[in-house]
Design a protein around this motif. Structure first.
Motif, PDB file in Angstrom:
ATOM      1  N   PRO A  60       0.787  -1.227   0.000  1.00 49.48           N
ATOM      2  CA  PRO A  60       0.000   0.000   0.000  1.00 49.48           C
ATOM      3  C   PRO A  60       0.827   1.289   0.000  1.00 49.48           C
ATOM      4  O   PRO A  60       0.297   2.350  -0.306  1.00 49.48           O
ATOM      5  N   ASN A  61       2.116   1.205   0.302  1.00 52.60           N
ATOM      6  CA  ASN A  61       2.903   2.439   0.312  1.00 52.60           C
ATOM      7  C   ASN A  61       3.623   2.708  -1.015  1.00 52.60           C
ATOM      8  O   ASN A  61       4.439   3.616  -1.107  1.00 52.60           O
ATOM      9  N   MET A  62       3.328   1.943  -2.065  1.00 53.31           N
ATOM     10  CA  MET A  62       3.998   2.150  -3.347  1.00 53.31           C
ATOM     11  C   MET A  62       3.762   3.541  -3.936  1.00 53.31           C
ATOM     12  O   MET A  62       4.688   4.102  -4.515  1.00 53.31           O
ATOM     13  N   PRO A  63       2.590   4.140  -3.812  1.00 56.38           N
ATOM     14  CA  PRO A  63       2.446   5.501  -4.373  1.00 56.38           C
ATOM     15  C   PRO A  63       3.433   6.502  -3.764  1.00 56.38           C
ATOM     16  O   PRO A  63       4.050   7.284  -4.494  1.00 56.38           O
ATOM     17  N   ILE A  64       3.629   6.458  -2.457  1.00 55.79           N
ATOM     18  CA  ILE A  64       4.561   7.400  -1.834  1.00 55.79           C
ATOM     19  C   ILE A  64       5.999   7.032  -2.185  1.00 55.79           C
ATOM     20  O   ILE A  64       6.828   7.916  -2.431  1.00 55.79           O
ATOM     21  N   ARG A  65       6.305   5.731  -2.257  1.00 57.06           N
ATOM     22  CA  ARG A  65       7.647   5.331  -2.674  1.00 57.06           C
ATOM     23  C   ARG A  65       7.911   5.767  -4.107  1.00 57.06           C
ATOM     24  O   ARG A  65       9.007   6.238  -4.429  1.00 57.06           O
ATOM     25  N   GLY A  66       6.915   5.628  -4.979  1.00 56.00           N
ATOM     26  CA  GLY A  66       7.063   6.080  -6.366  1.00 56.00           C
ATOM     27  C   GLY A  66       7.352   7.564  -6.435  1.00 56.00           C
ATOM     28  O   GLY A  66       8.208   8.010  -7.204  1.00 56.00           O
ATOM     29  N   LEU A  67       6.643   8.340  -5.631  1.00 59.70           N
ATOM     30  CA  LEU A  67       6.878   9.786  -5.587  1.00 59.70           C
ATOM     31  C   LEU A  67       8.315  10.091  -5.157  1.00 59.70           C
ATOM     32  O   LEU A  67       8.996  10.920  -5.770  1.00 59.70           O
ATOM     33  N   ILE A  68       8.784   9.397  -4.128  1.00 66.67           N
ATOM     34  CA  ILE A  68      10.159   9.593  -3.647  1.00 66.67           C
ATOM     35  C   ILE A  68      11.156   9.187  -4.732  1.00 66.67           C
ATOM     36  O   ILE A  68      12.117   9.910  -5.009  1.00 66.67           O
ATOM     37  N   TYR A  69      10.931   8.035  -5.363  1.00 63.70           N
ATOM     38  CA  TYR A  69      11.846   7.568  -6.409  1.00 63.70           C
ATOM     39  C   TYR A  69      11.908   8.556  -7.569  1.00 63.70           C
ATOM     40  O   TYR A  69      12.986   8.896  -8.044  1.00 63.70           O
ATOM     41  N   PHE A  70      10.738   9.006  -8.030  1.00 62.80           N
ATOM     42  CA  PHE A  70      10.732   9.965  -9.142  1.00 62.80           C
ATOM     43  C   PHE A  70      11.445  11.256  -8.747  1.00 62.80           C
ATOM     44  O   PHE A  70      12.197  11.821  -9.529  1.00 62.80           O
ATOM     45  N   GLY A  71      11.231  11.723  -7.527  1.00 64.52           N
ATOM     46  CA  GLY A  71      11.916  12.933  -7.060  1.00 64.52           C
ATOM     47  C   GLY A  71      13.420  12.761  -7.064  1.00 64.52           C
ATOM     48  O   GLY A  71      14.163  13.638  -7.527  1.00 64.52           O
ATOM     49  N   LYS A  72      13.896  11.625  -6.555  1.00 69.77           N
ATOM     50  CA  LYS A  72      15.332  11.351  -6.532  1.00 69.77           C
ATOM     51  C   LYS A  72      15.895  11.238  -7.946  1.00 69.77           C
ATOM     52  O   LYS A  72      16.991  11.709  -8.240  1.00 69.77           O
ATOM     53  N   GLN A  73      15.129  10.611  -8.835  1.00 63.29           N
ATOM     54  CA  GLN A  73      15.598  10.459 -10.206  1.00 63.29           C
ATOM     55  C   GLN A  73      15.665  11.797 -10.932  1.00 63.29           C
ATOM     56  O   GLN A  73      16.632  12.076 -11.638  1.00 63.29           O
ATOM     57  N   TYR A  74      14.656  12.623 -10.754  1.00 59.94           N
ATOM     58  CA  TYR A  74      14.690  13.947 -11.381  1.00 59.94           C
ATOM     59  C   TYR A  74      15.825  14.788 -10.798  1.00 59.94           C
ATOM     60  O   TYR A  74      16.500  15.525 -11.522  1.00 59.94           O
ATOM     61  N   GLU A  75      16.066  14.665  -9.498  1.00 56.09           N
ATOM     62  CA  GLU A  75      17.175  15.381  -8.876  1.00 56.09           C
ATOM     63  C   GLU A  75      18.502  14.957  -9.509  1.00 56.09           C
ATOM     64  O   GLU A  75      19.346  15.803  -9.843  1.00 56.09           O
ATOM     65  N   SER A  76      18.682  13.660  -9.698  1.00 60.16           N
ATOM     66  CA  SER A  76      19.888  13.144 -10.333  1.00 60.16           C
ATOM     67  C   SER A  76      20.011  13.646 -11.775  1.00 60.16           C
ATOM     68  O   SER A  76      21.086  14.056 -12.208  1.00 60.16           O
ATOM     69  N   TYR A  77      18.911  13.620 -12.501  1.00 58.34           N
ATOM     70  CA  TYR A  77      18.906  14.081 -13.896  1.00 58.34           C
ATOM     71  C   TYR A  77      19.288  15.557 -13.987  1.00 58.34           C
ATOM     72  O   TYR A  77      20.082  15.955 -14.839  1.00 58.34           O
ATOM     73  N   ILE A  78      18.731  16.369 -13.110  1.00 57.90           N
ATOM     74  CA  ILE A  78      19.014  17.810 -13.092  1.00 57.90           C
ATOM     75  C   ILE A  78      20.494  18.060 -12.819  1.00 57.90           C
ATOM     76  O   ILE A  78      21.145  18.860 -13.500  1.00 57.90           O
ATOM     77  N   LYS A  79      21.068  17.336 -11.848  1.00 55.43           N
ATOM     78  CA  LYS A  79      22.490  17.495 -11.522  1.00 55.43           C
ATOM     79  C   LYS A  79      23.381  17.036 -12.659  1.00 55.43           C
ATOM     80  O   LYS A  79      24.338  17.726 -13.025  1.00 55.43           O
ATOM     81  N   GLN A  80      23.082  15.873 -13.223  1.00 55.32           N
ATOM     82  CA  GLN A  80      23.923  15.317 -14.285  1.00 55.32           C
ATOM     83  C   GLN A  80      23.919  16.183 -15.549  1.00 55.32           C
ATOM     84  O   GLN A  80      24.897  16.220 -16.281  1.00 55.32           O
ATOM     85  N   ASN A  81      22.833  16.880 -15.778  1.00 59.61           N
ATOM     86  CA  ASN A  81      22.710  17.688 -16.987  1.00 59.61           C
ATOM     87  C   ASN A  81      22.912  19.181 -16.714  1.00 59.61           C
ATOM     88  O   ASN A  81      22.651  20.007 -17.599  1.00 59.61           O
ATOM     89  N   ASN A  82      23.340  19.505 -15.504  1.00 57.42           N
ATOM     90  CA  ASN A  82      23.597  20.907 -15.111  1.00 57.42           C
ATOM     91  C   ASN A  82      22.445  21.838 -15.483  1.00 57.42           C
ATOM     92  O   ASN A  82      22.640  22.917 -16.052  1.00 57.42           O
ATOM     93  N   LEU A  83      21.240  21.416 -15.146  1.00 58.49           N
ATOM     94  CA  LEU A  83      20.058  22.220 -15.447  1.00 58.49           C
ATOM     95  C   LEU A  83      19.813  23.243 -14.342  1.00 58.49           C
ATOM     96  O   LEU A  83      19.989  22.933 -13.166  1.00 58.49           O
TER      97      LEU A  83
END
Length: 114
Positions: free
Chosen positions: A89-112
């Motif tokens: 039942p906690n997959m929606p919140i985990r998904g939100l956390i995962y997507f946030g971490k992934q976007y954070e990584s993408y932003i850093k790697q691409n110097n956005l």
């Protein structure tokens, strides 16, 4: 007459190692051609260039406790696939956390600059 003997029922406990199933899912879909085949099946697309996939799977070492199964970008869209063998039942919140971490990584790697 003999002693009253009761039948003993021996119950064996089976312990499922969920990590093995998780590891199998990640191992299978850590190969770009196989992952692209899964992506095409789920999204009714027919992409054929597996080199278009860019892995963005979160590793436990980097994010201290956060780890997902398979995530990748294809044609500008971030995708997250998680294997769940039982109701979670906690997959929606985990998904939100995962997507946030992934976007954070993408932003850093691409110097956005956001």
């Amino acid at each position: 007459m003999g002693k009253n003997k009761r039948k003993r029922s021996h119950t064996k406990h089976v312990f499922v190692q969920k990590k093995y199933r998780d590891a199998l899912f990640r191992r299978i879909f850590n190969e770009k051609p196989v992952l692209l085949e899964l992506y095409n099946a789920l999204n009714q697309t027919d992409y054929d260039d597996a080199d278009e996939l860019i892995f963005y799977t979160i590793d436990d070492v980097i994010y201290l406790g956060y780890k997902n199964d398979v995530s990748f970008i294809v044609r500008g869209t971030l995708n997250l696939y998680e294997h769940q063998s039982t109701l979670n039942p906690n997959m929606p919140i985990r998904g939100l956390i995962y997507f946030g971490k992934q976007y954070e990584s993408y932003i850093k790697q691409n110097n956005l600059n956001i």
